[in-house]
Motif scaffolding. Structure first.
Motif, PDB file in Angstrom:
ATOM      1  N   VAL A  55      12.045   8.831  14.608  1.00 30.32           N
ATOM      2  CA  VAL A  55      11.847   7.479  14.094  1.00 30.32           C
ATOM      3  C   VAL A  55      10.979   6.661  15.044  1.00 30.32           C
ATOM      4  O   VAL A  55      10.164   5.832  14.618  1.00 30.32           O
ATOM      5  N   TYR A  56      11.153   6.884  16.355  1.00 32.37           N
ATOM      6  CA  TYR A  56      10.361   6.138  17.338  1.00 32.37           C
ATOM      7  C   TYR A  56       8.856   6.307  17.106  1.00 32.37           C
ATOM      8  O   TYR A  56       8.078   5.399  17.404  1.00 32.37           O
ATOM      9  N   ASN A  57       8.461   7.474  16.619  1.00 36.63           N
ATOM     10  CA  ASN A  57       7.038   7.776  16.506  1.00 36.63           C
ATOM     11  C   ASN A  57       6.441   7.396  15.155  1.00 36.63           C
ATOM     12  O   ASN A  57       5.225   7.457  14.987  1.00 36.63           O
ATOM     13  N   ARG A  58       7.293   7.028  14.195  1.00 40.08           N
ATOM     14  CA  ARG A  58       6.822   6.895  12.824  1.00 40.08           C
ATOM     15  C   ARG A  58       6.446   5.476  12.417  1.00 40.08           C
ATOM     16  O   ARG A  58       5.843   5.289  11.364  1.00 40.08           O
ATOM     17  N   SER A  59       6.851   4.485  13.164  1.00 43.66           N
ATOM     18  CA  SER A  59       6.533   3.114  12.747  1.00 43.66           C
ATOM     19  C   SER A  59       5.038   2.858  12.898  1.00 43.66           C
ATOM     20  O   SER A  59       4.355   3.482  13.713  1.00 43.66           O
ATOM     21  N   LEU A  60       4.529   1.923  12.111  1.00 46.01           N
ATOM     22  CA  LEU A  60       3.123   1.564  12.235  1.00 46.01           C
ATOM     23  C   LEU A  60       2.822   1.001  13.613  1.00 46.01           C
ATOM     24  O   LEU A  60       1.742   1.214  14.170  1.00 46.01           O
ATOM     25  N   ARG A  61       3.777   0.292  14.180  1.00 51.96           N
ATOM     26  CA  ARG A  61       3.584  -0.275  15.516  1.00 51.96           C
ATOM     27  C   ARG A  61       3.403   0.829  16.546  1.00 51.96           C
ATOM     28  O   ARG A  61       2.595   0.707  17.483  1.00 51.96           O
ATOM     29  N   ASP A  62       4.146   1.919  16.418  1.00 54.58           N
ATOM     30  CA  ASP A  62       4.116   2.975  17.428  1.00 54.58           C
ATOM     31  C   ASP A  62       3.122   4.085  17.107  1.00 54.58           C
ATOM     32  O   ASP A  62       2.758   4.845  17.999  1.00 54.58           O
ATOM     33  N   ALA A  63       2.693   4.191  15.842  1.00 54.46           N
ATOM     34  CA  ALA A  63       1.812   5.292  15.459  1.00 54.46           C
ATOM     35  C   ALA A  63       0.361   4.863  15.291  1.00 54.46           C
ATOM     36  O   ALA A  63      -0.526   5.725  15.195  1.00 54.46           O
ATOM     37  N   THR A  64       0.092   3.538  15.247  1.00 54.83           N
ATOM     38  CA  THR A  64      -1.269   3.067  15.005  1.00 54.83           C
ATOM     39  C   THR A  64      -1.586   1.918  15.957  1.00 54.83           C
ATOM     40  O   THR A  64      -0.806   1.605  16.851  1.00 54.83           O
ATOM     41  N   ALA A 113      -2.661   1.208   8.264  1.00 51.76           N
ATOM     42  CA  ALA A 113      -3.298   0.412   9.308  1.00 51.76           C
ATOM     43  C   ALA A 113      -4.750   0.118   8.955  1.00 51.76           C
ATOM     44  O   ALA A 113      -5.259  -0.981   9.212  1.00 51.76           O
ATOM     45  N   GLY A 114      -5.414   1.096   8.353  1.00 54.54           N
ATOM     46  CA  GLY A 114      -6.801   0.899   7.967  1.00 54.54           C
ATOM     47  C   GLY A 114      -6.970  -0.227   6.967  1.00 54.54           C
ATOM     48  O   GLY A 114      -7.962  -0.972   7.007  1.00 54.54           O
ATOM     49  N   PHE A 150       0.882  -1.163   0.000  1.00 54.34           N
ATOM     50  CA  PHE A 150       0.000   0.000   0.000  1.00 54.34           C
ATOM     51  C   PHE A 150       0.922   1.215   0.000  1.00 54.34           C
ATOM     52  O   PHE A 150       1.371   1.665   1.047  1.00 54.34           O
ATOM     53  N   PHE A 151       1.222   1.702  -1.202  1.00 52.99           N
ATOM     54  CA  PHE A 151       2.256   2.732  -1.356  1.00 52.99           C
ATOM     55  C   PHE A 151       1.689   4.080  -0.913  1.00 52.99           C
ATOM     56  O   PHE A 151       1.104   4.812  -1.691  1.00 52.99           O
ATOM     57  N   ASP A 152       1.894   4.382   0.367  1.00 53.66           N
ATOM     58  CA  ASP A 152       1.341   5.611   0.933  1.00 53.66           C
ATOM     59  C   ASP A 152       2.101   5.927   2.209  1.00 53.66           C
ATOM     60  O   ASP A 152       2.505   5.016   2.938  1.00 53.66           O
ATOM     61  N   GLY A 153       2.277   7.217   2.484  1.00 53.84           N
ATOM     62  CA  GLY A 153       2.969   7.628   3.692  1.00 53.84           C
ATOM     63  C   GLY A 153       2.072   7.898   4.875  1.00 53.84           C
ATOM     64  O   GLY A 153       2.558   8.294   5.938  1.00 53.84           O
ATOM     65  N   ASP A 154       0.767   7.675   4.722  1.00 56.81           N
ATOM     66  CA  ASP A 154      -0.188   7.926   5.796  1.00 56.81           C
ATOM     67  C   ASP A 154      -0.333   6.659   6.631  1.00 56.81           C
ATOM     68  O   ASP A 154      -0.907   5.658   6.173  1.00 56.81           O
ATOM     69  N   ALA A 155       0.173   6.704   7.864  1.00 63.55           N
ATOM     70  CA  ALA A 155       0.154   5.513   8.716  1.00 63.55           C
ATOM     71  C   ALA A 155      -1.263   5.023   8.961  1.00 63.55           C
ATOM     72  O   ALA A 155      -1.505   3.807   9.028  1.00 63.55           O
ATOM     73  N   ASN A 156      -2.213   5.930   9.095  1.00 58.96           N
ATOM     74  CA  ASN A 156      -3.590   5.516   9.369  1.00 58.96           C
ATOM     75  C   ASN A 156      -4.201   4.782   8.183  1.00 58.96           C
ATOM     76  O   ASN A 156      -5.000   3.849   8.361  1.00 58.96           O
ATOM     77  N   LYS A 157      -3.839   5.182   6.966  1.00 61.76           N
ATOM     78  CA  LYS A 157      -4.342   4.467   5.793  1.00 61.76           C
ATOM     79  C   LYS A 157      -3.760   3.058   5.726  1.00 61.76           C
ATOM     80  O   LYS A 157      -4.464   2.099   5.381  1.00 61.76           O
TER      81      LYS A 157
END
Length: 715
Positions: A457-466, A415-416, A406-413
């Motif tokens: 970087v700590y805040n940007r992973s899917l694990r940490d941001a979603t 995870a969605g 899913f080529f996108d920089g939006d973490a919520n997308k």
């Protein structure tokens, strides 16, 4: 007396599942015999020769490129799939990847080596079918598209067909072309006309002569021949947005028994256009002229996949967008309907779903594929993926790796998408994953942008941001899509790999083939990281696998103090992993700075071990061991490097009654009071069958003592 049996069994069971590491086993324009000046083995054979190396390094999954026969031929990278079931057979020679025999040999080798082959599956689009009349495209172009929010159907994906030999034959054809909305007039295009039944030599290229708006503009027209390229532009700045071309056809140019005039209007440079034929005036050689009935002008698309050599995977225009059911409703826009790649599949069509479900089953049952890397999942419904996985489940198939691009920089997308797939599947137990593009972008900034605060970087992973966990994620540093100037991680990509390969909470790490083997690529640094990446995989399996938590010690707002003697906090990442069977504590420090990192760092929880001795296991740090004094820990890392400090299981055996820590279980047993019932808490892996417990009243427990803050004691 021993009460360790059940606990030990539980621990051994958990340790049986090691960390997965995936190799992207190719790159864009990978070597293909006879292509781009390369002569040599096919890529499937090349990979087969490297299987032993990959297995010994610790790779568990190998992602293969698209393997199906491609429309662009044997030099294609495969994202233009034509015959899904042709993997280099049916008398047509190899694909870009290799022959079917080579594919079979590679997958057999991977399986024998304990690795899983992951197929790159393209469910979104197809290309290269036979031409067929497409009334849906005709209706869309001529009637439904008006530029009011819709996007034009790409003119390079259809051609016009006018039957010859009946109403229309020899004579002059005055063909009028315009941009339907006038929004695409400046786009250059190529006009080309030929007759299907009579071969003629190519007549070369000419350019239009302006003005050539023809009779509708009170202007001249251009003459064009059959089998000639005419390069034109609809916008001449005179108020006329029309090109008119006169095409002469003689009796010798077509089969009188029945033939077709074929006209293509293709984009000459770039961009889609809504240019189309809006009128044709026909002047027969003998008789009165008249306007062609545009109902006789057919639109053909290359979407007939029913007569392929494999005789499988059949589709026609009804499987693509637009089709008879959606011509009035589609706008060919948005992530799921834009015609970004070839002919866009309508996954909601039951026959489309069946074709791809059958193909996926075939890949697993007949080819031996164990995992699916799904291309371009942003562009079709997540429910389609759930349906495919449920269909596989109904056939007793569960892919070991399912990951969507899913080529996108939006973490919520991102995870969605995972959540939507999981919500749509009702049977499959496959763990659905997505590539972490958000973390990758942060890691690139950390490596390439000296002004970037790497703690971001700590805040940007899917694990940490979603709400996703690492079970739903595949992390990566480089891949085939980041191949333009400056798109790869240009500086010290090893530091990015160090993060994704030591933080087991983030997901499954993916390694890019050129980074592992030092392949020279355009627009990327050439660096062989095989030794370092192999070591990181080994360290992970020995000390980090199944760690239950990570604590980012120098995160924004951290409660843990640190004294920086050298280096700065915004160019360092320091984190602590706990709960791994192979080590009580692991401290990782990555230094992105160009000066050494020397800090006194507070490490929570280590004081319970007394004054434990940590071993630096990479060999990168200037000192091989560090003694923690209370909760204080001295970290030393060279510039642009990393260090991993491990407190191993053998260093932490706790006598609960005496309140003492021991380096080995034998030492703890020797010092235990034989007159006192003693509880020994042993880190997983420290239990030693050779030790005699019978002489003393000892209870052995696997895990931390009950008072430990992690609360993970097992008995």
């Amino acid at each position: 007396m021993r009460t360790f049996a059940l606990a030990l069994a539980l621990v051994c069971s958990s340790m049986a599942f090691g960390q997965d590491f995936m190799l992207q086993g190719w790159y864009w324009d990978y070597d293909k015999d006879g292509c781009n000046g390369y002569s040599g083995p096919n890529w499937a054979d090349r990979l087969n020769d490297q299987v032993t190396t990959l297995g010994e390094a610790g790779i568990t999954h190998v992602w293969l490129p698209p393997m199906s026969r491609a429309s662009f031929g044997a030099c294609s990278n495969g994202y233009d799939p034509k015959d899904l079931y042709d993997l280099g057979e049916y008398g047509l020679g190899r694909t870009g990847f290799g022959t079917r025999a080579e594919v079979d040999a590679l997958i057999a080798s991977l399986t024998q080596g304990g690795m899983e082959a992951v197929a790159d599956v393209v469910y979104n689009h197809r290309d290269g079918g036979a031409p067929e009349d497409n009334p849906a495209v005709k209706a869309y172009v001529e009637t439904n598209y008006d530029g009011g929010g819709e996007q034009p159907f790409p003119s390079d994906r259809f051609r016009n067909r006018l039957p010859l030999g009946g109403t229309y034959g020899a004579g002059d054809y005055y063909i009028k072309i315009s941009s339907k909305t006038q929004n695409f007039g400046p786009n250059r295009y190529k006009f080309y006309a030929t007759v299907a039944g009579v071969d003629q030599p190519f007549q070369g290229r000419i350019d239009e002569t302006e003005p050539n708006g023809g009779g509708d503009c009170g202007q001249p027209f251009d003459d064009v021949q059959l089998d000639q390229d005419l390069i034109a532009n609809l916008y001449d700045f005179s108020g006329c947005y029309t090109d008119e071309f006169k095409l002469t056809i003689t009796d010798n140019d077509f089969l009188a028994s029945g033939d077709d005039l074929l006209i293509s209007l293709t984009n000459f440079e770039s961009g889609y256009s809504d240019h189309r034929i809006y009128d044709i005036y026909y002047q027969p050689t003998n008789g009165n002229g008249f306007n062609v009935n545009l109902a006789d002008l057919k639109y053909e698309t290359y979407t007939d996949f029913t007569q392929l050599p494999s005789a499988q995977g059949g589709m026609n225009f009804e499987n693509f967008r637009p089709n008879s059911t959606n011509t009035n409703t589609t706008g060919l826009n948005g992530d799921e309907e834009s015609l970004l790649f070839f002919y866009d599949v309508v996954q909601a069509n039951p026959s489309s779903r069946q074709v791809y479900a059958d193909w996926s089953k075939w890949l697993m049952n007949s080819v031996g594929i164990g995992g699916l890397r799904m291309d371009a999942v942003k562009h079709f419904p997540p429910s389609f993926v759930g349906q495919i996985l449920d269909d596989l489940h109904d056939n007793n198939l569960t892919p070991g790796m399912v990951v969507g691009e899913f080529f996108d920089g939006d973490a919520n997308k991102l995870a969605g998408w995972v959540n939507a797939v999981n919500a749509s599947k009702t049977k499959s137990q496959a763990a659905v994953k997505v590539f972490d593009f958000t973390l990758r972008e942060a890691l690139k900034q950390a490596c390439d942008n000296g002004g970037f605060d790497v703690r971001e970087v700590y805040n940007r992973s899917l694990r940490d941001a979603t709400n996703l966990t690492g079970f739903n994620v595949v992390t990566f540093v480089n891949n085939h899509d980041f191949r333009g100037p400056g798109e790869a991680v240009m500086n010290d990509p090893l530091l990015a790999y160090a993060y994704i390969m030591t933080n087991n909470q983030l997901g499954v790490p993916s390694i890019f083939y050129p980074d592992f083997f030092g392949t020279e690529l355009p627009n990327a640094p050439q660096i062989d990281l095989s030794e370092e990446l192999t070591q990181l995989m080994s360290i992970h399996q020995q000390y980090i696998v199944n760690a239950t938590s990570v604590d980012y010690l120098n995160r924004f707002g951290t409660p843990y103090t640190a004294t920086y003697n050298s280096g700065v906090s915004n160019q360092a990442m320091v984190y602590q992993l706990r709960g791994a069977p192979g080590a009580a504590e692991v401290i990782v420090a990555i230094n992105f700075n160009d000066v050494p990192l020397d800090i006194q760092q507070t490490i929570p929880g280590v004081s319970q071990f007394g004054a434990p001795l940590f071993t630096e296991v990479t060999g990168n740090a200037p000192t091989s061991t560090v003694v923690a004094e209370g909760d204080q820990f001295q970290i030393n890392v060279p510039a642009k490097s990393y260090a991993i400090y491990a407190l191993t299981a053998e260093d932490v055996v706790f006598n609960a009654e005496a309140g003492t820590w021991h380096a080995t279980i034998q030492d703890a047993v020797d010092q235990a009071d034989s007159n006192l019932a003693t509880d020994l808490y042993v880190r997983p892996g420290a239990y030693d069958e050779a030790v005699d417990y019978s002489a003393k009243n000892i209870h052995v427990h696997i895990g931390f003592p009950p008072t430990d803050e992690t609360g993970d004691t097992e008995e």
